[in-house]
Design a protein around this motif. Sequence first.
Motif, mmCIF file in Angstrom:
data_model
loop_
_atom_site.group_PDB
_atom_site.id
_atom_site.type_symbol
_atom_site.label_atom_id
_atom_site.label_comp_id
_atom_site.label_asym_id
_atom_site.label_seq_id
_atom_site.Cartn_x
_atom_site.Cartn_y
_atom_site.Cartn_z
ATOM 1 N N TYR A 156 0.313 -5.155 -4.195
ATOM 2 C CA TYR A 156 1.411 -4.422 -3.550
ATOM 3 C C TYR A 156 2.769 -5.065 -3.874
ATOM 4 C CZ TYR A 156 4.411 -2.529 0.124
ATOM 5 O OH TYR A 156 5.449 -1.941 0.793
ATOM 6 N N MET A 157 2.838 -6.394 -3.811
ATOM 7 C CA MET A 157 4.117 -7.059 -4.068
ATOM 8 C C MET A 157 4.550 -6.882 -5.526
ATOM 9 S SD MET A 157 4.851 -7.917 -1.104
ATOM 10 C CE MET A 157 6.429 -8.681 -1.387
ATOM 11 N N ALA A 158 3.565 -6.799 -6.444
ATOM 12 C CA ALA A 158 3.892 -6.630 -7.866
ATOM 13 C C ALA A 158 4.247 -5.172 -8.204
ATOM 14 C CB ALA A 158 2.709 -7.093 -8.720
ATOM 15 N N ASN A 159 3.883 -4.250 -7.318
ATOM 16 C CA ASN A 159 4.082 -2.813 -7.619
ATOM 17 C C ASN A 159 4.760 -2.105 -6.447
ATOM 18 O OD1 ASN A 159 2.243 -2.364 -10.192
ATOM 19 N ND2 ASN A 159 1.106 -3.680 -8.787
ATOM 20 N N LYS A 160 5.619 -2.839 -5.717
ATOM 21 C CA LYS A 160 6.097 -2.348 -4.420
ATOM 22 C C LYS A 160 6.856 -1.021 -4.526
ATOM 23 C CE LYS A 160 7.905 -4.054 -0.064
ATOM 24 N NZ LYS A 160 8.383 -2.758 0.356
ATOM 25 N N ALA B 63 4.443 1.762 -5.265
ATOM 26 C CA ALA B 63 3.531 1.976 -4.133
ATOM 27 C C ALA B 63 4.266 2.641 -2.963
ATOM 28 C CB ALA B 63 2.934 0.650 -3.689
ATOM 29 N N ASP B 64 5.503 2.203 -2.675
ATOM 30 C CA ASP B 64 6.263 2.785 -1.562
ATOM 31 C C ASP B 64 6.637 4.235 -1.838
ATOM 32 O OD1 ASP B 64 6.083 0.445 -0.187
ATOM 33 O OD2 ASP B 64 8.160 -0.198 -0.524
ATOM 34 N N ALA B 65 6.765 4.580 -3.138
ATOM 35 C CA ALA B 65 7.192 5.950 -3.487
ATOM 36 C C ALA B 65 6.041 6.947 -3.373
ATOM 37 C CB ALA B 65 7.742 5.966 -4.911
ATOM 38 N N ARG B 66 4.777 6.457 -3.352
ATOM 39 C CA ARG B 66 3.632 7.382 -3.301
ATOM 40 C C ARG B 66 3.521 7.952 -1.887
ATOM 41 N NH1 ARG B 66 -2.660 6.742 -3.289
ATOM 42 N NH2 ARG B 66 -3.131 8.902 -3.739
ATOM 43 N N SER B 67 3.739 9.255 -1.760
ATOM 44 C CA SER B 67 3.747 9.839 -0.407
ATOM 45 C C SER B 67 2.350 10.321 -0.049
ATOM 46 C CB SER B 67 4.728 10.982 -0.345
ATOM 47 O OG SER B 67 4.402 11.913 -1.348
#
Length: 312
Positions: free
Chosen positions: A301-305, A308-312
């Motif tokens: 998650y930290m490497a792809n934040k 990952a946050d944009a995936r609704s």
Amino acid sequence: MPDRILLTGGTGFFGRRIAEVLRERGHTVATPGRPDFNLMDPDSTLRTLEQVKPDTIVHSAAHYGGLGICVAEPVQIFQRNVIMGVNLLDAAAKVGAKKFLTIGSACAYAGAVNGDMKESDFWSGPLHPSVESYGFTKKVMEVGMRAYQRGCGMMGQMPIVTNLYGEHDVFGEYRSHVAAALIKKFADAVIEKKKQVVCWGTGAPVREFIYSGDAAEGVARLLESGYTDPLNLGTGIGTTIKELSEIVARLTHFDGEIVWDTTKPDGVMRKVLDVSKMESVLNWKPPTSLEAGLAKTIKWYMANKAEADARS
Ligand SMILES: NC(=O)c1ccc[n+]([C@@H]2O[C@H](COP(=O)([O-])OP(=O)(O)OC[C@H]3O[C@@H](n4cnc5c(N)ncnc54)[C@H](OP(=O)(O)O)[C@@H]3O)[C@@H](O)[C@H]2O)c1
């Protein structure tokens, strides 16, 4: 013998892990997706199955998420999951598929079960209202698979899967489940240098969590077993939300205070699967501890934040 598998939902959080594990085990796996393969459209569904000619279907596609979307979209969740499942069952029978595995969910169990949830409890009592429209669609699929098994000889299988977490999960507030939601909350608090994180309820409810890679292996083992009754798939280990929060806080290096907002509801106090049948049928236990699985998830998650946050 390796299967020729059509996997739905192969772009999703769990579907992509299932595809990886099935391929590692020697199966041929097609993962068609939208827009060409739209399960809401019976013609698109049948056309794709006629092209792929699978002997086995693994159905992981769904329209759902955590409590937020389940409460906000009961109609879409009920309608889409039933229609997708019915279209797929019918197309599978038309192309002569031999096996059909649907990913089930512990949300299909009754809202109030005494003790750990056994497969024999599957039809006991009403579902919790917050997840009824989602959970019941898994019961519809179980009945549908049995109908096609009797009517067309297509074998049906259903792992009843507990709460998943892992890489590529949904972290956004609207659709996330509790583990991913807490990871985002604590990671954001560290980035924003907050001294306090507020969590819902008392922290006392007990839940069960399985790492997505382990659950995918369980699905593959079930598929290969030929076992046709619904089968629990979990760790059988209960963890309080407070314990989960403390592990996530430590792994994200949050050193502030965790505050419990006890004005918010706790929900059902205990939801844990009895996995004794799973252990004997599959001759297997999920190997990844909660701490180790969360560490891998947080690292990803930290490497792809941003993604990952944009995936609704
Ligand atoms: N996550 C958990 O904790 C959990 C626990 C128990 C059971 N499950 C079950 O596990 C399965 C997979 O869940 P997930 O978390 O991987 O969900 P997810 O990440 O939301 O993925 C859903 C998948 O379904 C596809 N899909 C949705 N509507 C479709 C349509 N009309 N036609 C074709 N494909 C469609 C999506 O495709 P797009 O990429 O095009 O949107 C996506 O690939 C579900 O059956 C769920 O009930 C999950």
